[in-house]
Design a protein around this motif. Structure first.
Motif, PDB file in Angstrom:
ATOM      1  N   ARG A   1      69.045 -49.421  22.446  1.00 42.09           N
ATOM      2  CA  ARG A   1      68.264 -50.355  23.250  1.00 42.09           C
ATOM      3  C   ARG A   1      68.090 -51.683  22.513  1.00 42.09           C
ATOM      4  O   ARG A   1      68.270 -52.755  23.085  1.00 42.09           O
ATOM      5  N   GLY A   2      67.738 -51.613  21.231  1.00 40.70           N
ATOM      6  CA  GLY A   2      67.563 -52.831  20.448  1.00 40.70           C
ATOM      7  C   GLY A   2      68.857 -53.619  20.301  1.00 40.70           C
ATOM      8  O   GLY A   2      68.863 -54.847  20.380  1.00 40.70           O
TER       9      GLY A   2
ATOM     10  N   GLU B   1      71.477 -53.641  22.327  1.00 40.69           N
ATOM     11  CA  GLU B   1      71.855 -54.268  23.586  1.00 40.69           C
ATOM     12  C   GLU B   1      70.972 -55.468  23.908  1.00 40.69           C
ATOM     13  O   GLU B   1      71.454 -56.521  24.347  1.00 40.69           O
ATOM     14  N   ARG B   2      69.656 -55.335  23.663  1.00 39.44           N
ATOM     15  CA  ARG B   2      68.743 -56.448  23.950  1.00 39.44           C
ATOM     16  C   ARG B   2      68.981 -57.613  22.995  1.00 39.44           C
ATOM     17  O   ARG B   2      69.032 -58.775  23.415  1.00 39.44           O
ATOM     18  N   THR B   3      69.126 -57.331  21.718  1.00 44.61           N
ATOM     19  CA  THR B   3      69.279 -58.404  20.742  1.00 44.61           C
ATOM     20  C   THR B   3      70.586 -59.147  20.944  1.00 44.61           C
ATOM     21  O   THR B   3      70.647 -60.370  20.744  1.00 44.61           O
ATOM     22  N   ASN B   4      71.625 -58.456  21.354  1.00 47.19           N
ATOM     23  CA  ASN B   4      72.912 -59.115  21.569  1.00 47.19           C
ATOM     24  C   ASN B   4      72.876 -60.081  22.740  1.00 47.19           C
ATOM     25  O   ASN B   4      73.752 -60.942  22.863  1.00 47.19           O
ATOM     26  N   ARG B   5      71.893 -59.933  23.599  1.00 47.75           N
ATOM     27  CA  ARG B   5      71.779 -60.861  24.723  1.00 47.75           C
ATOM     28  C   ARG B   5      71.147 -62.189  24.310  1.00 47.75           C
ATOM     29  O   ARG B   5      71.223 -63.167  25.047  1.00 47.75           O
ATOM     30  N   VAL B   6      70.474 -62.210  23.149  1.00 48.36           N
ATOM     31  CA  VAL B   6      69.773 -63.418  22.701  1.00 48.36           C
ATOM     32  C   VAL B   6      70.596 -64.101  21.618  1.00 48.36           C
ATOM     33  O   VAL B   6      70.830 -63.512  20.556  1.00 48.36           O
TER      34      VAL B   6
ATOM     35  N   GLU C   1      56.116 -52.842  26.219  1.00 52.52           N
ATOM     36  CA  GLU C   1      55.881 -51.589  26.935  1.00 52.52           C
ATOM     37  C   GLU C   1      57.172 -51.203  27.651  1.00 52.52           C
ATOM     38  O   GLU C   1      57.348 -51.490  28.851  1.00 52.52           O
ATOM     39  N   PRO C   2      58.100 -50.570  26.926  1.00 48.26           N
ATOM     40  CA  PRO C   2      59.397 -50.245  27.517  1.00 48.26           C
ATOM     41  C   PRO C   2      59.259 -49.463  28.817  1.00 48.26           C
ATOM     42  O   PRO C   2      58.514 -48.487  28.905  1.00 48.26           O
ATOM     43  N   GLY C   3      59.962 -49.927  29.828  1.00 50.40           N
ATOM     44  CA  GLY C   3      59.982 -49.233  31.109  1.00 50.40           C
ATOM     45  C   GLY C   3      58.937 -49.698  32.095  1.00 50.40           C
ATOM     46  O   GLY C   3      59.034 -49.400  33.288  1.00 50.40           O
TER      47      GLY C   3
ATOM     48  N   ASN D   1      66.286 -41.607  17.740  1.00 48.25           N
ATOM     49  CA  ASN D   1      66.706 -42.741  16.919  1.00 48.25           C
ATOM     50  C   ASN D   1      67.804 -43.535  17.617  1.00 48.25           C
ATOM     51  O   ASN D   1      67.779 -44.774  17.661  1.00 48.25           O
ATOM     52  N   LEU D   2      68.763 -42.815  18.164  1.00 44.82           N
ATOM     53  CA  LEU D   2      69.884 -43.465  18.840  1.00 44.82           C
ATOM     54  C   LEU D   2      69.408 -44.263  20.052  1.00 44.82           C
ATOM     55  O   LEU D   2      69.893 -45.372  20.314  1.00 44.82           O
ATOM     56  N   ARG D   3      68.460 -43.694  20.795  1.00 46.74           N
ATOM     57  CA  ARG D   3      67.925 -44.381  21.972  1.00 46.74           C
ATOM     58  C   ARG D   3      67.318 -45.740  21.589  1.00 46.74           C
ATOM     59  O   ARG D   3      67.575 -46.757  22.226  1.00 46.74           O
ATOM     60  N   HIS D   4      66.514 -45.738  20.522  1.00 51.04           N
ATOM     61  CA  HIS D   4      65.879 -46.981  20.085  1.00 51.04           C
ATOM     62  C   HIS D   4      66.904 -47.978  19.561  1.00 51.04           C
ATOM     63  O   HIS D   4      66.827 -49.180  19.858  1.00 51.04           O
TER      64      HIS D   4
END
Length: 493
Positions: free
Chosen positions: A85-86, A88-93, A157-159, A79-82
């Motif tokens: 990741r979300g 960090e990615r969302t904060n970039r947009v 497709e992560p990765g 859960n923490l991994r997802h």
């Protein structure tokens, strides 16, 4: 309440709101009034801004920083991994960009449907140019100096990287083209199924087939749409299909395909409901389920033998004389234009075309205004026939209108995964054809539930496929071997 519990309670609400946002999309494609489009675009933008704000809330970062991962079990760590990741990615947009993307793609989807119906590429080009510009802006924010296309691909497709996928596709192409050429040169070609097929009877039959594959209608429903799709997860997973009075296979196999997606979502462990683990882990893995349901199971000689009887009962005498001829009709290889109606041999060639063109739009080497010409030129090169109309060419798919750049290659990756999974399934369930011949594909799909679907997002994409395959990492060889054996038999090569 400790940081992890607080984070998961917050995430559950975010997941619930995301489901509501998804329902807006389902409604738009099925029952929304035609003139409601402009208002729906604003509603979608508003929902996306709410979701973006929740996903970038600084307190999420505070909770993540406060959690000691060493105190968590495997589920908690996943859960923490997802979430990390979300976050960090969302904060970039930027929120404004996220909202603008939601508004423009909602509008573009409606304009695409109108343009497709009218075969009018020029009417669609301006809004697609907007979508591509916004996706390039989003990709730049996500890539942080890296490859733009890889940044978009990571959403589905992560990765995975385009270089990795290109190498796989380069390995697929020669054997696929060689097999297609030998098929086209064969002296034996199965006859097509012809006739008139009542569309209400088609829908009745598709519902029966969906249940046979394990789709739970108490937690789902089947409606009609321009482009078949699956929507939702957990306790509310809906699918759509389409019908044609002259082509019942389009309805039947679109339904089986979407049932594969839907069953994946329905069969995830209930403990993961409204958590990051409560949905399919990637679109490649998702597509492996839809393709194995549709092709390795649904188009098998065993299952089509049962289906021949069901269709004969539903529609009266068929134009093909027996189950063997019906199996050939289901699996005919023809140089058609439509990806979703393509045979197994040529399907991946359709995907590779889109993969190459969308990468060029994202890197700027292909202008949207030149897309139709580029598509038609490439299609004639790959398939040997000229595109007759835009609805059979660059307007046939909904994906680019809704901003799904990086999505198309997961279709072929899913086919590769499906080939590996079917090899493992047959090894562990040698009696699978007996079940299929009796109209009981659910016994095969339960193997998929037990070995892959129930895990949801617990493992990374390649890991969950490798685990289901007994530790064998996925390669393209099982898919190619399956296609060679199957179509060599049908075409007497």
């Amino acid at each position: 309440m400790d940081a992890y519990d607080a984070l998961m309670n917050y995430e559950r609400q975010t997941q619930a709101l995301a489901q509501v946002a998804g329902r807006l999309g389902w409604d738009q494609e099925t029952v929304m009034p035609r003139e409601a489009g402009p208002q729906r675009a604003e509603e979608s933008e508003a929902m996306e801004q709410v979701l973006h704000a929740r996903r970038t809330d600084p307190q999420v970062g505070d909770w993540l920083a406060a959690i000691d991962e060493n105190t968590l079990d495997a589920t908690g760590k996943a859960n923490l991994r997802h979430i990390r990741r979300g976050f960090e990615r969302t904060n970039r947009v930027p929120a404004k960009l996220a909202g603008e993307l939601a508004r423009v793609t909602s509008s573009a989807q409606r304009k695409w449907a109108d343009a497709r119906a009218e075969d009018d590429v020029a009417a669609f080009v301006p809004v697609l140019e907007q979508v591509v510009a916004l996706k390039r802006e989003e990709a730049a924010a996500l890539a942080d100096g890296g490859d733009l296309y890889d940044a978009l691909l990571d959403d589905y497709e992560p990765g995975a990287t385009q270089a990795e996928l290109q190498a796989m596709f380069d390995a697929l192409r020669p054997r696929l083209v060689d097999l297609r050429d030998r098929i086209m040169g064969s002296e034996h070609h199965p006859s097509a199924l012809t006739g008139a097929f009542d569309e209400q009877r088609q829908m009745k039959l598709t519902r029966e087939i969906a249940k046979a594959f394990g789709y739970d209608m108490a937690r789902g429903r089947i409606d009609k749409a321009v482009h078949p799709f699956s929507s939702g997860s957990g306790l509310d997973v809906r699918i759509t299909t389409r019908t044609s009075p002259t082509d019942p296979f389009g309805s039947i196999y679109s339904t089986i395909h979407e049932v594969g997606h839907a069953c994946y979502e329905q069969n995830i462990d209930d403990d993961y409901l409204l958590t990051p683990l409560g949905a399919g882990v990637s679109m490649g893995v998702h597509e492996s389920q839809s393709r194995i349901y549709e092709n390795q199971l649904g188009r098998s000689q065993a299952f089509t033998g049962w289906l021949f009887g069901k269709m004969s009962d539903a529609f009266g005498g068929l134009s093909v004389p027996d189950a063997e001829a019906f199996y050939g009709a289901v699996n005919r290889v023809t140089p058609g234009f439509i990806r979703t109606e393509s045979d197994e041999v040529q399907y991946n060639l359709h995907v590779l075309l889109r993969f190459d063109l969308e990468r060029k739009m994202i890197d700027g080497s292909l202008a949207v205004a030149d897309l139709e010409e580029a598509w038609n030129t490439r299609f004639e090169k790959d398939f040997g026939v000229r595109v007759a109309s835009p609805s059979e060419g660059c307007l046939q798919d909904v994906h680019w209108s809704v901003g799904l750049f990086g999505y198309f290659p997961t279709y072929s990756l899913g086919n590769v995964y499906a080939g590996c999974l079917m090899k493992a399934l047959r090894a562990q369930m040698p009696e699978v054809d007996t079940h299929l011949a009796q109209g009981e594909p659910e016994k095969a799909t339960k193997w998929l539930t037990d070995n892959l679907q129930r895990h949801g997002g617990l493992f990374e994409p390649k890991e969950v496929v490798t685990r289901a395959c007994g530790g064998e990492a996925p390669t393209e060889e099982p898919l190619l071997d399956y296609l060679e054996e199957k179509f060599s038999g049908i075409y007497r090569l």
